[in-house]
Motif scaffolding. Structure first.
Motif, mmCIF file in Angstrom:
data_model
loop_
_atom_site.group_PDB
_atom_site.id
_atom_site.type_symbol
_atom_site.label_atom_id
_atom_site.label_comp_id
_atom_site.label_asym_id
_atom_site.label_seq_id
_atom_site.Cartn_x
_atom_site.Cartn_y
_atom_site.Cartn_z
ATOM 1 N N UNK A 132 41.714 31.645 49.720
ATOM 2 C CA UNK A 132 41.622 33.102 49.804
ATOM 3 C C UNK A 132 41.746 33.553 51.253
ATOM 4 N N UNK A 133 42.510 34.612 51.472
ATOM 5 C CA UNK A 133 42.568 35.290 52.769
ATOM 6 C C UNK A 133 42.355 36.774 52.512
ATOM 7 N N UNK A 134 41.564 37.427 53.369
ATOM 8 C CA UNK A 134 41.293 38.854 53.221
ATOM 9 C C UNK A 134 41.783 39.573 54.474
ATOM 10 N N UNK A 135 42.511 40.668 54.251
ATOM 11 C CA UNK A 135 43.158 41.416 55.334
ATOM 12 C C UNK A 135 42.477 42.772 55.515
ATOM 13 N N UNK A 136 42.300 43.174 56.789
ATOM 14 C CA UNK A 136 41.710 44.471 57.123
ATOM 15 C C UNK A 136 42.731 45.301 57.905
ATOM 16 N N UNK A 137 42.998 46.514 57.426
ATOM 17 C CA UNK A 137 43.969 47.388 58.081
ATOM 18 C C UNK A 137 43.369 48.065 59.315
ATOM 19 N N UNK A 138 44.225 48.727 60.071
ATOM 20 C CA UNK A 138 43.800 49.386 61.303
ATOM 21 C C UNK A 138 43.001 50.654 61.059
ATOM 22 N N UNK A 139 42.373 51.135 62.130
ATOM 23 C CA UNK A 139 41.563 52.346 62.033
ATOM 24 C C UNK A 139 42.434 53.596 62.124
ATOM 25 N N UNK A 140 41.915 54.672 61.563
ATOM 26 C CA UNK A 140 42.548 55.976 61.708
ATOM 27 C C UNK A 140 43.593 56.285 60.668
ATOM 28 N N UNK A 151 51.139 39.401 53.906
ATOM 29 C CA UNK A 151 50.332 39.057 52.723
ATOM 30 C C UNK A 151 51.215 38.516 51.605
ATOM 31 N N UNK A 152 52.418 39.059 51.464
ATOM 32 C CA UNK A 152 53.342 38.534 50.455
ATOM 33 C C UNK A 152 53.789 37.121 50.810
ATOM 34 N N UNK A 156 53.188 33.569 48.666
ATOM 35 C CA UNK A 156 54.284 32.687 48.252
ATOM 36 C C UNK A 156 53.979 31.236 48.559
ATOM 37 N N UNK A 157 53.049 30.997 49.484
ATOM 38 C CA UNK A 157 52.623 29.626 49.796
ATOM 39 C C UNK A 157 51.328 29.251 49.073
ATOM 40 N N UNK A 158 50.913 30.060 48.133
ATOM 41 C CA UNK A 158 49.779 29.676 47.290
ATOM 42 C C UNK A 158 48.476 30.366 47.593
ATOM 43 N N UNK A 159 48.442 31.245 48.607
ATOM 44 C CA UNK A 159 47.210 31.956 48.917
ATOM 45 C C UNK A 159 46.984 33.103 47.933
ATOM 46 N N UNK A 160 45.735 33.415 47.714
ATOM 47 C CA UNK A 160 45.356 34.653 47.048
ATOM 48 C C UNK A 160 44.840 35.563 48.152
ATOM 49 N N UNK A 214 33.065 28.382 46.530
ATOM 50 C CA UNK A 214 32.374 27.665 47.607
ATOM 51 C C UNK A 214 33.283 27.395 48.802
ATOM 52 N N UNK A 215 34.597 27.621 48.638
ATOM 53 C CA UNK A 215 35.548 27.320 49.714
ATOM 54 C C UNK A 215 35.625 28.433 50.749
ATOM 55 N N UNK A 216 35.049 29.615 50.468
ATOM 56 C CA UNK A 216 35.075 30.703 51.435
ATOM 57 C C UNK A 216 36.457 31.309 51.597
ATOM 58 N N UNK A 217 36.683 31.931 52.752
ATOM 59 C CA UNK A 217 37.935 32.653 52.940
ATOM 60 C C UNK A 217 38.286 32.768 54.420
ATOM 61 N N UNK A 218 39.577 33.002 54.664
ATOM 62 C CA UNK A 218 40.049 33.369 56.002
ATOM 63 C C UNK A 218 40.081 34.883 56.086
ATOM 64 N N UNK A 219 39.893 35.418 57.280
ATOM 65 C CA UNK A 219 39.920 36.866 57.457
ATOM 66 C C UNK A 219 40.971 37.222 58.505
#
Length: 397
Positions: A132-140, A151-152, A156-160, A214-219
């Motif tokens: 899992x990877x979670x993305x945060x957009x910019x402010x404003x 993210x796409x 394609x390499x198997x991440x959610x 239990x594997x957590x995530x990248x941010x």
């Protein structure tokens, strides 16, 4: 054969393994039903189900042969948006990108504004677990899909991949007066988003079996999303620093201090970290003018990318962030003649990036760098033998 009282000639599942004869690669073997690589050995007995030369025990996706990390991955990509109520009581809209087994689909137009390459409303393929990877957009003026090119590619390499809209801080609802509160809530949105996905992966929900909680995530994050990523990864905010800046008459710092102390009386540090994070990617990051030496508390492997023509979070600002990380293992890449929106291309459409680096170059460089960085943290086979992309357009510092 299976002793179910139905003769084999009329039994739709001769071996009684739960897979109908028409879909069973071994209709008379109750221990096998699939042969992914067609080698005549059932997947349960085969130690390399997809025949890619990587033993299942070491293969991140045992049913899918990989493609080179510098290219689009082997999975078709689906996407969909969802809403849930976070721990702060606010309704959060998220976009999810994921591998899909669908054979065809209609390409998404995000919020009916921006075309993407993922198939809208596709069904997630949860036959294998996905990091899992979670993305945060910019402010404003950000939106959850503003780095969809990245993210796409990861999906394609198997991440959610999941990205929340940060309420009161998007293109549609930005309220600068609420920024002190929004900055405090942004990392909570990220943690809540992972909690939501964990819930969705359980029972008979639509992402059941898709992830290992239990594997957590990248941010990951762009601009103010970089602040979010770094804070979720451990960066702290000093109450004493807020006090000092508040004393200088800057209301922003007073408001952030008061908001935090209202629910955390007596605190000397603001800590919004999530110890489930295993890697951090900051794209043209902003530190919210509040992190400073608190960046030394980031405890994850970190990749920072920026452009030397960025007029929003300029190179000096980003270099100060990297210096404050005080982590000699952090990777820091600078794209030459690239601006702030090279990591969020809709900004180039809106404001223009004329005379700067071609967007196709910056997008491909970002895709390759982030994919390889995350693959190395996950210890995917062969990833450690590869180096970050070297081109005439980048300087690694």
């Amino acid at each position: 054969m299976d002793g179910d009282g139905i003769g084999d000639n009329s039994d739709g599942d001769v071996d009684g393994d739960g897979t109908g004869n028409g879909k069973d690669a071994f209709p008379t073997d109750p221990n096998e039903s699939a042969d992914t690589d067609g080698d005549g050995i059932g997947d349960n007995a085969d130690d390399d189900d997809d025949g890619d030369g990587i033993a299942d025990a070491s293969d991140p996706f045992r049913l899918t042969p990989p493609t080179p990390l510098e290219s689009p991955g082997p999975f078709k990509v689906g996407t969909d948006d969802f809403t849930f109520t976070g721990s702060t009581g606010i309704e959060i809209t998220v976009q999810a990108w994921f591998p899909t087994a669908d054979l065809e689909g209609e390409e998404v137009v995000y919020d009916n504004i921006y075309p993407g390459g993922a198939w809208d409303g596709a069904a997630p393929d949860c036959s294998q677990t996905h990091p899992v990877a979670i993305y945060s957009h910019g402010t404003g003026y950000g939106l959850r899909w503003m780095s969809a090119f990245l993210t796409e590619r990861l999906a394609s390499h198997g991440f959610l991949v999941i990205a929340p809209d940060h309420v009161d801080d998007t293109l549609f609802d930005s309220d600068s007066a609420k920024l002190p509160q929004t900055l405090l809530r942004r990392p909570v949105d990220i943690s809540d988003t992972f909690d939501w996905m964990v819930e969705k992966s359980e029972g008979n929900r639509e992402f059941r079996g898709c992830i290992d909680p239990s594997a957590g995530y990248a941010v990951m994050g762009h601009s103010g999303g970089g602040y979010t990523a770094l804070t979720t990864s451990g960066a702290t905010i000093s109450i004493d620093d807020l006090e000092e800046d508040c004393g200088a008459g800057i209301d922003f710092y007073c408001s952030m201090r008061d908001t935090w102390l209202e629910s955390h009386p007596g605190s000397d540090t603001i800590d919004l970290s999530d110890d489930r994070v295993w890697a951090t990617v900051a794209l043209a990051p902003w530190d919210g003018f509040v992190l400073g030496t608190g960046l030394r508390m980031v405890r994850t492997p970190t990749l920072v990318l920026t452009g030397d023509a960025d007029a929003t979070t300029n190179l000096s600002m980003v270099m100060a962030i990297v210096a404050d990380l005080d982590d000699p293992s952090a990777l820091f890449g600078v794209l030459k003649n690239a601006g702030h929106y090279h990591f969020s291309p809709i900004g180039c459409d809106a404001y223009g990036c004329d005379g700067q680096l071609n967007l196709s170059i910056s997008k491909e460089f970002t895709n390759e760098s982030v994919t390889l960085f995350l693959a190395q943290q996950l210890q995917w086979p062969g990833a450690s033998e590869l180096s970050m992309p070297e081109t005439a357009y980048v300087e690694w510092r």
